[in-house]
Design a protein around this motif. Structure first.
Motif, PDB file in Angstrom:
ATOM      1  N   ASN A 333       0.847  -1.373   0.061  1.00  0.00           N
ATOM      2  CA  ASN A 333      -0.081  -0.040   0.016  1.00  0.00           C
ATOM      3  C   ASN A 333       0.876   1.111   0.026  1.00  0.00           C
ATOM      4  N   SER A 337       0.492   3.872  -3.240  1.00  0.00           N
ATOM      5  CA  SER A 337       0.103   5.229  -3.072  1.00  0.00           C
ATOM      6  C   SER A 337       1.398   6.237  -3.375  1.00  0.00           C
ATOM      7  N   LEU A 567      -6.294   4.186  -1.248  1.00  0.00           N
ATOM      8  CA  LEU A 567      -4.713   4.535  -1.711  1.00  0.00           C
ATOM      9  C   LEU A 567      -4.645   6.009  -1.603  1.00  0.00           C
ATOM     10  N   CYS A 571      -2.006   8.327   0.703  1.00  0.00           N
ATOM     11  CA  CYS A 571      -1.046   9.343  -0.024  1.00  0.00           C
ATOM     12  C   CYS A 571      -1.214  10.748   0.704  1.00  0.00           C
TER      13      CYS A 571
END
Ligand code: GLC
Length: 594
Positions: A333, A337, A567, A571
Motif C-alpha cells: 500500500n 500510493s 490509496l 497518500c
C-alpha cells in the motif's frame, strides 16, 4: 448425471468381458462420459485409449467440448483429426456445426486463419501444452530466439485461450515458469537475484541412455539474450497473468498454493527491496521490458512503472491472509500510493503543463521548489510544441534529475489507464489525445510503440547506431499490432469502444494479407517492417483477444482496475504529515490527485 455410477459399472463390466476394443462399446462409453460428467477428463481418457476411432467418436468428443462452451477445445480436436491422419472420409463426416454454435457467430476468414495459426504455435512439454512460440514462420530458416516461449509474448496468447474457455495451457505455463524462477543462474561469475523470471524458455530434448531422450525446459534470463539485460517485466507480467487466470476461470486454488504464494513473494522482494533510489518508481536499465534493446529508456520508464503498479495491485488481491500478510499489504500500500502520486503529479503532460515547464525557473534549492527536478526549459523538444493538442494529454516516458523524456510510449500509457495508475480524468485525456493524433499513432496499422522516432545524431548516440532501430522502424517509432489488445481493454474501460472497433477494423484489413507481421515501418506504419518476422504469435493473439474482448465487455471488466480511493487517502495523509495537504478521504477525492 445421476446414472453415472451405473454407467461406471457398465464400463467396468465391458473391460472385464473383453469388450473394450469394440468401437461401438467405446463410443457408447465416450458419449456417457462426455454428456454426464462435470469435466471432459474421463471422456478424454476413454478416447485416448480407444483402439479404433470413427467419425462418431470424434463428433462425440467435439460435441462434449462445445456443449460446455469450450468452442476452442472442440476446434483443437477438429484440427487433431488431420494430424492423426484419420481416413479422409471419416474426418469429413465430423459434425462441424456444433463449433459454429459455440463460437456464437460466423468468424471472419481472418479470425479462422488466426485460430489455426495460433494453434500451430503451441509448444508442448512432456505431452502437455505450456506456451506458444514467439513466431512460427515455416519459411524462416534463422528464427534467432523467436522459436522460444517469451513470458511477455504469452500474455495475449493466454488471454485468447482463457477467453475461449481453455485454462489448461495457462495453468501449465504459470506453474512451469514458476519452476524456472528458482533456477540456478550465473552471468560470468555473478548470480542475479532470486525471484527473477526468465525472458523466455525453450523445450529441449536431452539424450539419455539406450537412444532415449528426455525433455527439459531451458530458460533464458537475459544471459544469452542480446545485451545481457534482466527482463524486469517478466515477473510483473507473471503476477498480472496469475490474477487474470483466477478472475476468468474462477480457479482461485492455483494462486492459493504455497509454491505460487512463495513465487509472488520472491518477485515482490526483488521489487520492494531498499536501495539507493529516492523515487518510488522502479529503477531499471535500458531494454528491460518489451523494448529490449538500447532506446534510452533506462531510469524509470513509464512501461515498467505501470506494470509494477498493476503487479502490486494484483499481489495485494492474491496474497493469502496468513501471519505475514499484514506486513506485505502495508508495504504494498505504501508503495502503491507513493507511486501513483509520483506518476500522476510528475509524469503528466498536457498543454498547460508544457507551458508551465516552458516558463520554469531553474536552480531552485528548496523543498517547495516548483521545478523539483531542475528541468531546463530548453529541453522541451520542438516537435512537442506543435504536437501537443489543446485537449488531451499523456504520461511522459521517463523522469530523472534534469531530464524528462517527452516521447509518447504507448504501452505505458495504455497500462496506466487499465491499472488506474492515472486519475480517471487523465485516463480519459490519454484516449482523447490518441483520438486527436490518430494519424500519427494509428496511421495504417495500430499502434506506434512510441512517438516520435529518434533521428540523426540523437539516434546515433542513444541507440548506439542500432541498424534495427533506425528512425520509424521496430522499437524506434515502429507500429506493433500486438498493442491492439491493450488499447481495446483501455477503450472498453473508459467507455470508448468506438475507438477500439475502428482500430481493430483497420488491423483486420491487413494482418492476414500481410501474413501477421511482428511490426510495421515508416512514419504512418505503411510497410511491413524491414526485419519483421511473419506469423508472429502475439500479433495473432492480440488480434483475437481484441475481437473477443469487444464481443464480451463483461469479461473485459475482470481484467482492469478501478480507482482505489483508500490509496489516495494514504497518500494525502502522508503529504499532510509533511504539512502539504489536508488529510481525509474527502480531501483525497477533491485534491490534485483525482
Ligand atoms: C523482440 C521484442 C520483444 C519480444 C521478442 C519476442 O525482442 O523486442 O519485446 O518479446 O521480440 O517476440
Amino acid at each position: 448425471m445421476k446414472s453415472l455410477p451405473c454407467g461406471n459399472l457398465v464400463h467396468g463390466l465391458a473391460v472385464k468381458h473383453g469388450m473394450g476394443g469394440s468401437v461401438y462399446v467405446d463410443n457408447a462409453l465416450l458419449d456417457m462420459y462426455a454428456t454426464c460428467c462435470a469435466t471432459m477428463d474421463d471422456a478424454c481418457v476413454v478416447f485416448r485409449d480407444m483402439r479404433e476411432k470413427n467419425d462418431v467418436s470424434w463428433t462425440t468428443l467435439i460435441t462434449g467440448y462445445t456443449h460446455r462452451g469450450y468452442g476452442y477445445g472442440g476446434l483443437r480436436i477438429f484440427r487433431q483429426i488431420g494430424e492423426e491422419s484419420v481416413v479422409g472420409s471419416e474426418a469429413e463426416n465430423v459434425n462441424y456445426e456444433n463449433l459454429e454454435v459455440s463460437v456464437g457467430r460466423e468468424e471472419s476468414e481472418g479470425e479462422k486463419e488466426a485460430w489455426r495459426l495460433f494453434q500451430d504455435a503451441i509448444v508442448t512439454y512432456c505431452g502437455s501444452p505450456v506456451g506458444t512460440l514467439a513466431a512460427n514462420d515455416p519459411g524462416d530458416k534463422q528464427p534467432l530466439n523467436y522459436d522460444q516461449v517469451f513470458i511477455r509474448d504469452f500474455v495475449p496468447s493466454a488471454l485468447a485461450f482463457l477467453l475461449k474457455g481453455e485454462g489448461e495451457i495457462v495453468r501449465n505455463f504459470l506453474l512451469h515458469t514458476l519452476q524456472l524462477q528458482s533456477w540456478e543462474k550465473t552471468v560470468d561469475c555473478y548470480s542475479p537475484g532470486q525471484g527473477l523470471m526468465p525472458a523466455s524458455f525453450k523445450v529441449r530434448s536431452v539424450p539419455l541412455d539406450e537412444n532415449k531422450t528426455e525433455e527439459v525446459l531451458d530458460p533464458d534470463f537475459g544471459e544469452s539474450a542480446i545485451g545481457r539485460v534482466a527482463p524486469v517485466d517478466s515477473g510483473l507480467w507473471w503476477i498480472i497473468l496469475l490474477r487474470a487466470y483466477g478472475k476468468i476461470t474462477g480457479d482461485y486454488a492455483l494462486q492459493e498454493r504455497v509454491d505460487v504464494q512463495t513465487g509472488i513473494k520472491l518477485i515482490l522482494n526483488l521489487c520492494l527491496s531498499d536501495g539507493f533510489d529516492m523515487f518510488p518508481s522502479l529503477l531499471v536499465t535500458d531494454g528491460s521490458c518489451m523494448i529490449d534493446r538500447r532506446m534510452g529508456i533506462h531510469g524509470h520508464p513509464l512501461e515498467i512503472q505501470a506494470l509494477f503498479y498493476s503487479a502490486l495491485r494484483s499481489s495485494r488481491e492474491m496474497l493469502a491472509a496468513d501471519d505475514g500478510a499484514k506486513n506485505w499489504v502495508r508495504a504494498i500500500n505504501n508503495r502503491l500510493s507513493a507511486l501513483s502520486f509520483h506518476i500522476r503529479e510528475y509524469y503528466w503532460l498536457d498543454m498547460k503543463k508544457v507551458n508551465e515547464i516552458y516558463r520554469y525557473k531553474t536552480e531552485e534549492y528548496s523543498t517547495d521548489a516548483t521545478n523539483k527536478f531542475n528541468i531546463y526549459p530548453e529541453q522541451i523538444p520542438h516537435w512537442l510544441m506543435d504536437w501537443i493538442p489543446e485537449k488531451g494529454g499523456y504520461m511522459i516516458g521517463n523522469l530523472q534529475p534534469a531530464h524528462m523524456d517527452f516521447r509518447f510510449f504507448t504501452l505505458g500509457n495504455l497500462w496506466s489507464i487499465i491499472s488506474s495508475l492515472g486519475t480517471p480524468k487523465q485516463n480519459k485525456s490519454v484516449l482523447k489525445l490518441i483520438e486527436s493524433k490518430w494519424d500519427d499513432l494509428m496511421g495504417h496499422m495500430p499502434l506506434k510503440i512510441c512517438y516520435p522516432a529518434l533521428e540523426y545524431e540523437e539516434w546515433r548516440i542513444i541507440t548506439g547506431s542500432d541498424p534495427k532501430n533506425t528512425p520509424w522502424s521496430y522499437h524506434n517509432g515502429g507500429s506493433w499490432p500486438t498493442l491492439l489488445w491493450q488499447f481495446t481493454l483501455a477503450c472498453i474501460k473508459m467507455g470508448r469502444t468506438d475507438l477500439a472497433t475502428k482500430a481493430v477494423d483497420l488491423a483486420e484489413k491487413r494482418l492476414k494479407l500481410d501474413r501477421w507481421p511482428e511490426y510495421y515501418d515508416t512514419r504512418n506504419g505503411k510497410f511491413i517492417g524491414k526485419q519483421s518476422r511473419l506469423y508472429q504469435t502475439w500479433t495473432i493473439a492480440g488480434f483475437l483477444t481484441s475481437k473477443m474482448l469487444l464481443e464480451n465487455p463483461e469479461t473485459a471488466s475482470r481484467l482492469f482496475w478501478d480507482e482505489d480511493y483508500d490509496l489516495l487517502e494514504i497518500c494525502v495523509c502522508a503529504l499532510s504529515n509533511s504539512g502539504r495537504k489536508k488529510c481525509s478521504r474527502g480531501a483525497a477525492r477533491s485534491q490534485i490527485l483525482v
